[in-house]
Motif scaffolding. Structure first.
Motif, PDB file in Angstrom:
ATOM      1  N   LYS A   1       0.836  -1.207   0.000  1.00 13.01           N
ATOM      2  CA  LYS A   1       0.000   0.000   0.000  1.00 13.01           C
ATOM      3  C   LYS A   1       0.872   1.259   0.000  1.00 13.01           C
ATOM      4  CE  LYS A   1      -3.498   2.397   2.703  1.00 13.01           C
ATOM      5  NZ  LYS A   1      -4.362   2.359   3.893  1.00 13.01           N
ATOM      6  N   GLN A   2       1.890   1.274   0.837  1.00 18.28           N
ATOM      7  CA  GLN A   2       2.755   2.454   0.923  1.00 18.28           C
ATOM      8  C   GLN A   2       3.636   2.582  -0.323  1.00 18.28           C
ATOM      9  OE1 GLN A   2       1.993   4.646   3.110  1.00 18.28           O
ATOM     10  NE2 GLN A   2       0.564   3.206   4.036  1.00 18.28           N
TER      11      GLN A   2
ATOM     12  N   ARG B   1       7.389   5.236   5.554  1.00 18.65           N
ATOM     13  CA  ARG B   1       5.972   5.545   5.446  1.00 18.65           C
ATOM     14  C   ARG B   1       5.126   4.458   6.108  1.00 18.65           C
ATOM     15  NH1 ARG B   1       2.880   8.247   0.386  1.00 18.65           N
ATOM     16  NH2 ARG B   1       4.352   9.882   0.869  1.00 18.65           N
ATOM     17  N   ALA B   2       5.607   3.224   6.055  1.00 19.24           N
ATOM     18  CA  ALA B   2       4.884   2.108   6.668  1.00 19.24           C
ATOM     19  C   ALA B   2       5.148   2.010   8.174  1.00 19.24           C
ATOM     20  CB  ALA B   2       5.270   0.801   5.991  1.00 19.24           C
TER      21      ALA B   2
END
Length: 87
Positions: free
Chosen positions: A16-17, A38-39
């Motif tokens: 997703k990131q 980001r994750a």
């Protein structure tokens, strides 16, 4: 051996990131460090799930190509669709 729920959750979070960054910056301009930051994960976590950045891209591509959304994630990636992964 089936994957644990935690493994699957982390794997999906990384994808997703990565997708978000690929759409924002393009494939070439996105680093593994940025994906993991980001994750909220360590870089080592990335390598438990994917051997390289190209592998996560290919997995995302395979999922989105079937949905007709593949072309939107190609920005900045000149070898999209090729299956030579990680070397």
């Amino acid at each position: 051996m089936p994957r644990s729920a935690r493994f699957t959750t982390t794997h999906d979070l990384l994808k997703k990131q990565a997708l978000a960054l690929f759409l924002e910056k393009g494939y070439e301009q996105t680093s593994i460090q940025e994906i993991t930051e980001r994750a909220g994960l360590a870089v080592g976590s990335f390598y438990r799930h994917f051997p390289c950045k190209e592998e996560i891209f290919v997995e995302i591509w395979d999922e989105y190509a079937g949905s007709g959304r593949g072309p939107e994630i190609v920005s900045g990636y000149s070898d999209a669709g090729k299956r030579t992964v990680c070397g």
